[in-house]
Design an enzyme around this catalytic site. Structure first.
Site, PDB file in Angstrom:
ATOM      1  N   ARG A  80       0.949  -1.124   0.030  1.00 27.33           N
ATOM      2  CA  ARG A  80      -0.010  -0.033  -0.149  1.00 27.33           C
ATOM      3  C   ARG A  80       0.881   1.365   0.001  1.00 27.33           C
ATOM      4  O   ARG A  80       0.480   2.214   0.642  1.00 27.33           O
ATOM      5  CB  ARG A  80      -0.934   0.202   1.119  1.00 27.33           C
ATOM      6  CG  ARG A  80      -1.991  -0.984   1.292  1.00 27.33           C
ATOM      7  CD  ARG A  80      -2.773  -1.072   0.101  1.00 27.33           C
ATOM      8  NE  ARG A  80      -4.106  -1.856   0.506  1.00 27.33           N
ATOM      9  CZ  ARG A  80      -4.243  -3.121   0.014  1.00 27.33           C
ATOM     10  NH1 ARG A  80      -3.189  -3.532  -0.439  1.00 27.33           N
ATOM     11  NH2 ARG A  80      -5.187  -3.655   0.262  1.00 27.33           N
ATOM     12  N   SER A  84     -10.762  -0.693   3.144  1.00 27.41           N
ATOM     13  CA  SER A  84      -9.802  -0.900   4.425  1.00 27.41           C
ATOM     14  C   SER A  84      -9.517   0.532   4.905  1.00 27.41           C
ATOM     15  O   SER A  84      -8.847   1.368   4.125  1.00 27.41           O
ATOM     16  CB  SER A  84      -8.758  -1.783   4.155  1.00 27.41           C
ATOM     17  OG  SER A  84      -8.970  -2.946   3.748  1.00 27.41           O
ATOM     18  N   GLU A  89      -5.328   4.040   6.131  1.00 25.69           N
ATOM     19  CA  GLU A  89      -5.097   3.848   4.628  1.00 25.69           C
ATOM     20  C   GLU A  89      -5.254   5.127   3.610  1.00 25.69           C
ATOM     21  O   GLU A  89      -4.445   5.252   2.922  1.00 25.69           O
ATOM     22  CB  GLU A  89      -5.686   2.569   4.103  1.00 25.69           C
ATOM     23  CG  GLU A  89      -4.961   1.933   3.031  1.00 25.69           C
ATOM     24  CD  GLU A  89      -5.646   0.690   2.314  1.00 25.69           C
ATOM     25  OE1 GLU A  89      -5.150  -0.144   2.935  1.00 25.69           O
ATOM     26  OE2 GLU A  89      -6.723   0.786   1.671  1.00 25.69           O
TER      27      GLU A  89
END
Ligand code: EPU
Length: 336
Positions: free
Chosen positions: A166, A236, A332
């Site tokens: 990520r 998420s 995130e």
């Protein structure tokens, strides 16, 4: 090039958390050639310029005193074929899932595990999107981005993107690069990636197609994750924490079966969703926002929420998990 700046633009339908959000100005970025004039305009008005793709990984401020450029660069094509791969190119504003469906429809495998991820092709490399054992970096060939520091377009190889879990150079240097187009390499001798629980049983089928894998991925995601169109969310909300064996030890001593995945560097990836659920927070609400009843890693807006509500909830989740397990979570989505 003329610039059609739209004043007082409502972005609440342009972010998948459906947060109340306005921008002093907005503009549709339909052609990369608009960029130099747009940056000059922003500079002369002394306004910040930010770039918005699909709005699926952002927590927008209620009032942005600047210009929001809505990426609307379109086009996708097969640009090269070699003995071992097909190279496709997508403009940054293409919808990621439509691109996956387009490749799979041509029996080109490679992207099927990444089906149904919200957002645009241009945003995909920024956080190196991933799901079901695949990530964008696996299929990445190159991209073109506009460098706001030099005022020029430049090309990035996979190495230069510095992809990690990520993460990428574009996330590390926020605001510097504007991704314009992305090239992906889809292997001729496609092998399905079925390592993830829920996909493994497909391995028994010798005639398995990319489409069959994609259909299973879509079914899995639909069964697990709330749809942002019904329950606004940003996927998420936290990254799965990657910790040292020492940091994981208390968790694993108390819960020997806690999900954990060994990393090449010896650290362990824990499950943020599991940690949040075991902290008693699944379904928790704070004002107009909360944690999904269906998946503890998904923060949802029940209606009328704004950035500060999400920030307060994120703080509460991080404090609770840290107190319970001594593990630090990291958001995130990007607050902007
Ligand atoms: N779990 C719980 N409670 C929950 C949810 C999950 O205990 O409420 C446990 C599950 O039992 C499982 C573990 O957590 O053992 C992992 O859950 P899941 O398979 O749902 O995957 P995840 O680690 O929570 C990651 C990605 C998702 C991606 C899925 C599937 C991150 C931060 N998230 O989620 O990506 O779709 O794997 O591969 O890496 C996204 O980034 O927005 C996203 C949705």
């Amino acid at each position: 090039m003329s610039l059609a700046l739209i004043p007082d633009f409502d972005l609440s339908a342009r972010n998948t958390l459906a947060l109340r959000a306005r921008s002093r100005f907005a503009i549709a970025l339909e052609d990369a050639a608009q960029l130099p004039a747009l940056l000059t305009e922003a500079g002369s008005r002394n306004l910040p310029l930010r770039i918005l793709g699909g709005g699926s990984n952002v927590v927008l401020a209620p009032d942005f005193d600047g210009i929001t450029a809505l990426v609307a660069l379109k086009g996708k094509a097969i640009v090269a074929q070699s003995d071992d791969a097909t190279i496709i190119e997508a403009a940054a504003g293409e919808t990621w899932h439509d691109l996956v469906v387009w490749t799979v429809g041509r029996n080109l495998g490679g992207l099927e595990n990444l089906a149904l991820i919200p957002g645009t092709a241009g945003a995909a490399p920024v956080q190196n999107i991933g799901a079901y054992g695949s990530e964008l970096a696996d299929m990445f060939e190159s991209l073109i981005a506009y460098d706001r520091q030099t005022g020029a377009e430049r090309s990035f190889t996979r190495q230069q993107c510095a992809f990690a879990y990520r993460d990428s150079v574009f996330k590390q240097q926020p605001g510097r690069y504007i991704v314009l187009s992305v090239r992906l390499r889809l292997p001729r001798d496609w092998r399905p990636n079925l390592n993830f629980a829920g996909l493994a049983e497909l391995a028994d089928d010798p005639a398995l197609s990319p489409e069959a894998v994609m259909d299973r991925v879509i079914a899995l995601r639909t069964s697990k994750l709330p749809d942002w169109r019904q329950t606004p969310n940003a996927g998420s909300f936290f990254q799965n924490p990657i910790v040292t064996p020492d940091q994981a030890a208390p968790v694993l001593a108390e819960f020997p079966t806690a999900p954990n995945f060994a990393q090449p560097d010896g650290r362990l990836k824990l499950s943020a969703g599991w940690l949040i659920e075991k902290s008693g927070l699944k379904g928790f609400r704070l004002g107009p926002v909360g944690i999904s009843e269906r998946h503890a890693l998904v923060v949802v807006n029940h209606g009328g929420g704004e950035q500060s509500d999400i920030a307060a909830l994120a703080r509460h989740i991080k404090e609770t998990v840290s107190t319970r397990f001594g593990i630090q979570l990291h958001e995130e989505p990007i607050f902007m």
